[in-house]
Design a protein around this motif. Structure first.
Motif, PDB file in Angstrom:
ATOM      1  N   LEU A 113     -14.030  11.977  -6.056  1.00 52.78           N
ATOM      2  CA  LEU A 113     -13.636  10.680  -6.604  1.00 52.78           C
ATOM      3  C   LEU A 113     -13.992   9.566  -5.636  1.00 52.78           C
ATOM      4  O   LEU A 113     -13.750   9.668  -4.432  1.00 52.78           O
ATOM      5  CB  LEU A 113     -12.132  10.654  -6.884  1.00 52.78           C
ATOM      6  N   CYS A 114     -14.569   8.490  -6.185  1.00 52.16           N
ATOM      7  CA  CYS A 114     -14.859   7.295  -5.396  1.00 52.16           C
ATOM      8  C   CYS A 114     -14.096   6.115  -5.979  1.00 52.16           C
ATOM      9  O   CYS A 114     -13.707   6.125  -7.153  1.00 52.16           O
ATOM     10  CB  CYS A 114     -16.356   6.994  -5.388  1.00 52.16           C
ATOM     11  N   ASP A 115     -13.914   5.093  -5.174  1.00 48.80           N
ATOM     12  CA  ASP A 115     -13.102   3.955  -5.586  1.00 48.80           C
ATOM     13  C   ASP A 115     -13.820   3.105  -6.636  1.00 48.80           C
ATOM     14  O   ASP A 115     -15.024   3.240  -6.869  1.00 48.80           O
ATOM     15  CB  ASP A 115     -12.756   3.099  -4.365  1.00 48.80           C
ATOM     16  N   ILE A 116     -13.052   2.228  -7.252  1.00 51.67           N
ATOM     17  CA  ILE A 116     -13.567   1.372  -8.314  1.00 51.67           C
ATOM     18  C   ILE A 116     -13.734  -0.062  -7.822  1.00 51.67           C
ATOM     19  O   ILE A 116     -13.208  -0.448  -6.775  1.00 51.67           O
ATOM     20  CB  ILE A 116     -12.646   1.402  -9.549  1.00 51.67           C
ATOM     21  N   ASP A 117     -14.470  -0.832  -8.599  1.00 52.77           N
ATOM     22  CA  ASP A 117     -14.688  -2.247  -8.291  1.00 52.77           C
ATOM     23  C   ASP A 117     -13.472  -3.062  -8.725  1.00 52.77           C
ATOM     24  O   ASP A 117     -12.902  -2.828  -9.794  1.00 52.77           O
ATOM     25  CB  ASP A 117     -15.935  -2.743  -9.019  1.00 52.77           C
ATOM     26  N   ALA A 118     -13.083  -4.022  -7.929  1.00 54.33           N
ATOM     27  CA  ALA A 118     -11.866  -4.792  -8.196  1.00 54.33           C
ATOM     28  C   ALA A 118     -11.974  -5.697  -9.414  1.00 54.33           C
ATOM     29  O   ALA A 118     -10.960  -6.069 -10.007  1.00 54.33           O
ATOM     30  CB  ALA A 118     -11.498  -5.622  -6.964  1.00 54.33           C
ATOM     31  N   LYS A 332      -7.388  19.040  -6.745  1.00 52.75           N
ATOM     32  CA  LYS A 332      -6.854  19.388  -5.433  1.00 52.75           C
ATOM     33  C   LYS A 332      -8.021  19.609  -4.463  1.00 52.75           C
ATOM     34  O   LYS A 332      -8.543  20.710  -4.317  1.00 52.75           O
ATOM     35  CB  LYS A 332      -6.001  20.653  -5.514  1.00 52.75           C
ATOM     36  N   ASN A 333      -8.446  18.522  -3.848  1.00 51.63           N
ATOM     37  CA  ASN A 333      -9.468  18.669  -2.815  1.00 51.63           C
ATOM     38  C   ASN A 333      -9.358  17.517  -1.827  1.00 51.63           C
ATOM     39  O   ASN A 333      -8.513  16.635  -1.954  1.00 51.63           O
ATOM     40  CB  ASN A 333     -10.881  18.779  -3.402  1.00 51.63           C
ATOM     41  N   GLU A 334     -10.226  17.529  -0.856  1.00 51.62           N
ATOM     42  CA  GLU A 334     -10.136  16.541   0.219  1.00 51.62           C
ATOM     43  C   GLU A 334     -10.794  15.224  -0.128  1.00 51.62           C
ATOM     44  O   GLU A 334     -10.747  14.281   0.659  1.00 51.62           O
ATOM     45  CB  GLU A 334     -10.784  17.122   1.489  1.00 51.62           C
ATOM     46  N   HIS A 335     -11.405  15.115  -1.302  1.00 51.68           N
ATOM     47  CA  HIS A 335     -12.178  13.924  -1.638  1.00 51.68           C
ATOM     48  C   HIS A 335     -11.345  12.931  -2.451  1.00 51.68           C
ATOM     49  O   HIS A 335     -11.765  12.420  -3.461  1.00 51.68           O
ATOM     50  CB  HIS A 335     -13.436  14.321  -2.402  1.00 51.68           C
ATOM     51  N   MET A 336     -10.132  12.658  -2.006  1.00 49.47           N
ATOM     52  CA  MET A 336      -9.273  11.715  -2.693  1.00 49.47           C
ATOM     53  C   MET A 336      -8.608  10.782  -1.683  1.00 49.47           C
ATOM     54  O   MET A 336      -7.520  10.287  -1.905  1.00 49.47           O
ATOM     55  CB  MET A 336      -8.202  12.450  -3.511  1.00 49.47           C
ATOM     56  N   ARG A 337      -9.275  10.550  -0.595  1.00 51.32           N
ATOM     57  CA  ARG A 337      -8.629   9.820   0.492  1.00 51.32           C
ATOM     58  C   ARG A 337      -8.628   8.309   0.289  1.00 51.32           C
ATOM     59  O   ARG A 337      -7.592   7.670   0.389  1.00 51.32           O
ATOM     60  CB  ARG A 337      -9.324  10.170   1.813  1.00 51.32           C
ATOM     61  N   ASP A 338      -9.791   7.750  -0.003  1.00 50.20           N
ATOM     62  CA  ASP A 338      -9.933   6.300   0.015  1.00 50.20           C
ATOM     63  C   ASP A 338     -10.104   5.754  -1.397  1.00 50.20           C
ATOM     64  O   ASP A 338     -11.217   5.526  -1.861  1.00 50.20           O
ATOM     65  CB  ASP A 338     -11.131   5.907   0.897  1.00 50.20           C
ATOM     66  N   LEU A 339      -8.990   5.567  -2.103  1.00 49.41           N
ATOM     67  CA  LEU A 339      -9.005   5.006  -3.454  1.00 49.41           C
ATOM     68  C   LEU A 339      -8.121   3.756  -3.478  1.00 49.41           C
ATOM     69  O   LEU A 339      -7.311   3.555  -4.381  1.00 49.41           O
ATOM     70  CB  LEU A 339      -8.510   6.039  -4.473  1.00 49.41           C
ATOM     71  N   LYS A 340      -8.305   2.910  -2.492  1.00 46.99           N
ATOM     72  CA  LYS A 340      -7.440   1.751  -2.291  1.00 46.99           C
ATOM     73  C   LYS A 340      -7.412   0.816  -3.484  1.00 46.99           C
ATOM     74  O   LYS A 340      -6.343   0.414  -3.960  1.00 46.99           O
ATOM     75  CB  LYS A 340      -7.892   0.991  -1.038  1.00 46.99           C
ATOM     76  N   VAL A 341      -8.578   0.443  -4.008  1.00 44.34           N
ATOM     77  CA  VAL A 341      -8.636  -0.496  -5.132  1.00 44.34           C
ATOM     78  C   VAL A 341      -8.045   0.151  -6.382  1.00 44.34           C
ATOM     79  O   VAL A 341      -7.253  -0.454  -7.103  1.00 44.34           O
ATOM     80  CB  VAL A 341     -10.085  -0.952  -5.397  1.00 44.34           C
TER      81      VAL A 341
END
Length: 377
Positions: A113-118, A332-341
């Motif tokens: 998962l990658c973050d989204i645009d604001a 359930k994996n390690e790729h959910m760290r930076d989803l700030k937006v």
């Protein structure tokens, strides 16, 4: 063709205003199409009505390769199978309908998962490239959420630069345009939903559009159990064909699609005019067309949203949170760290009622209630 008799949705004051409601043509018009299937005794397995709907949609959307299927989820599953994403690393968005992710999970893909645009609330190309540079990314699955086009040019560049497929979940975006071009002109595959709640629907159904002939030809086999013309089975397919009954509904709705778009755009215009200084709408830094599929708004706080939703419900108006609670928690994996937006936005999104023939005085009433709620919260 019989003229459609539009039925007013709210004939009684006690009827609740739902967040959406399917558009249905007259029964007589539907039966004119369906009668052909009865006459032919041909109700499934790539019948003439499916062929007619396919041809008309290809003409409307100006696409070369289009395949009708049983629903939008099967479209996603087929696209992931065609691009062999099993046990591959796939980058996608956390802010989407569950099917985007569950279909990847069913395909045994490794979801990153990658973050989204604001502003657009879509998958952020900058975040995606950072993830790609970490290594091992095999595909990108952006979602044109609420019909808002992603930055198609940016993902086109990423796909070519890193030689990986870009598969779009365009479930809500069949008519969307990016810089005056159909979004279907970009990427490798688009997966579209024709569920009853969509602007264009076949009750249940969906479609895929393809950039490459080989992908289209493989998909055509896969939706029919993988059976070749000679009867051999060389691919592990599924049954994802659209029936004549569903195609008949699609032909009826397609006749009225311009009217449906125009009617909903009028409601959308009122919402934007009345609420532009009160809530936040999706925005893009590029020219685009967002079809009137949803009215999604962002409040300043979750408390403000909850107050608005409660006040609307007290007035017999149903608004719905999309996509809440977060539907990616099963990953359930390690790729959910930076989803700030994403984490900042998702608790504040509410969809307001939008459907055909929603009375304009009701749209104005909804905007007044939302405005009042934001002042009181």
């Amino acid at each position: 063709m019989a003229k459609t008799n539009v039925v007013k949705l709210y004939q009684k004051n006690r009827d609740p205003i739902l967040v959406t409601q399917p558009y249905l043509p007259s029964v007589d018009k539907y039966m004119l199409h369906l009668g052909k299937a009865f006459d032919r005794q041909w109700v499934t397995n790539s019948g003439p009505l499916v062929g007619e709907l396919t041809a008309r949609l290809k003409d409307l959307l100006n696409v070369k390769y289009l395949l009708l299927v049983s629903n939008g989820t099967s479209a996603l599953q087929l696209a992931y199978r065609i691009k062999s994403l099993g046990r591959q690393n796939v980058v996608t968005t956390p802010f989407t309908f569950p099917a985007t992710l569950t279909a990847l999970n069913w395909s045994d893909a490794n979801i990153r998962l990658c973050d989204i645009d604001a502003k657009t609330w879509n998958l952020c190309p900058i975040a995606v490239e950072k993830e790609i540079k970490k290594g091992g990314v095999n595909a990108i699955v952006p979602v044109n959420i609420f019909g808002m086009p992603c930055n198609m040019s940016a993902f086109e560049v990423l796909g070519k630069k890193y030689r990986i497929p870009v598969i779009y979940d365009s479930a809500q975006a069949m008519l969307s345009k990016f810089r005056k071009r159909s979004i279907l002109k970009f990427g490798d595959i688009h997966c579209i939903s024709f569920h009853a709640t969509k602007l264009f629907h076949t009750v249940e159904g969906g479609a895929l559009t393809f950039k490459h002939l080989k992908d289209f030809e493989l998909a055509t086999k896969l939706i029919n159990f993988g059976i070749e013309e000679n009867g051999e089975v060389n691919h592990p397919g599924i049954n994802a064909k659209m029936s004549e009954f569903h195609a008949a509904m699609g032909l009826c709705v397609l006749d009225d699609l311009p009217m449906l778009v125009e009617n909903r755009l009028e409601s959308m215009h009122i919402y934007h005019q009345k609420l532009k200084d009160i809530v936040q709408f999706q925005k893009a830094d590029y020219d685009c067309f967002v079809p009137p599929m949803y009215i999604a708004v962002k409040f300043e706080s979750e408390q403000q949203l909850l107050h608005a939703q409660c006040l609307l419900k007290q007035n017999n108006i149903i608004a719905r949170r999309y996509f809440y609670p977060a539907n990616h928690k099963f990953i359930k994996n390690e790729h959910m760290r930076d989803l700030k937006v994403n984490n900042e936005i998702t608790d504040k999104i509410l969809c307001l009622p939008l459907m055909h023939n929603l009375p304009k005085h009701q749209v104005n009433r909804i905007t007044r209630i939302v405005s009042e709620a934001t002042k009181l919260a």
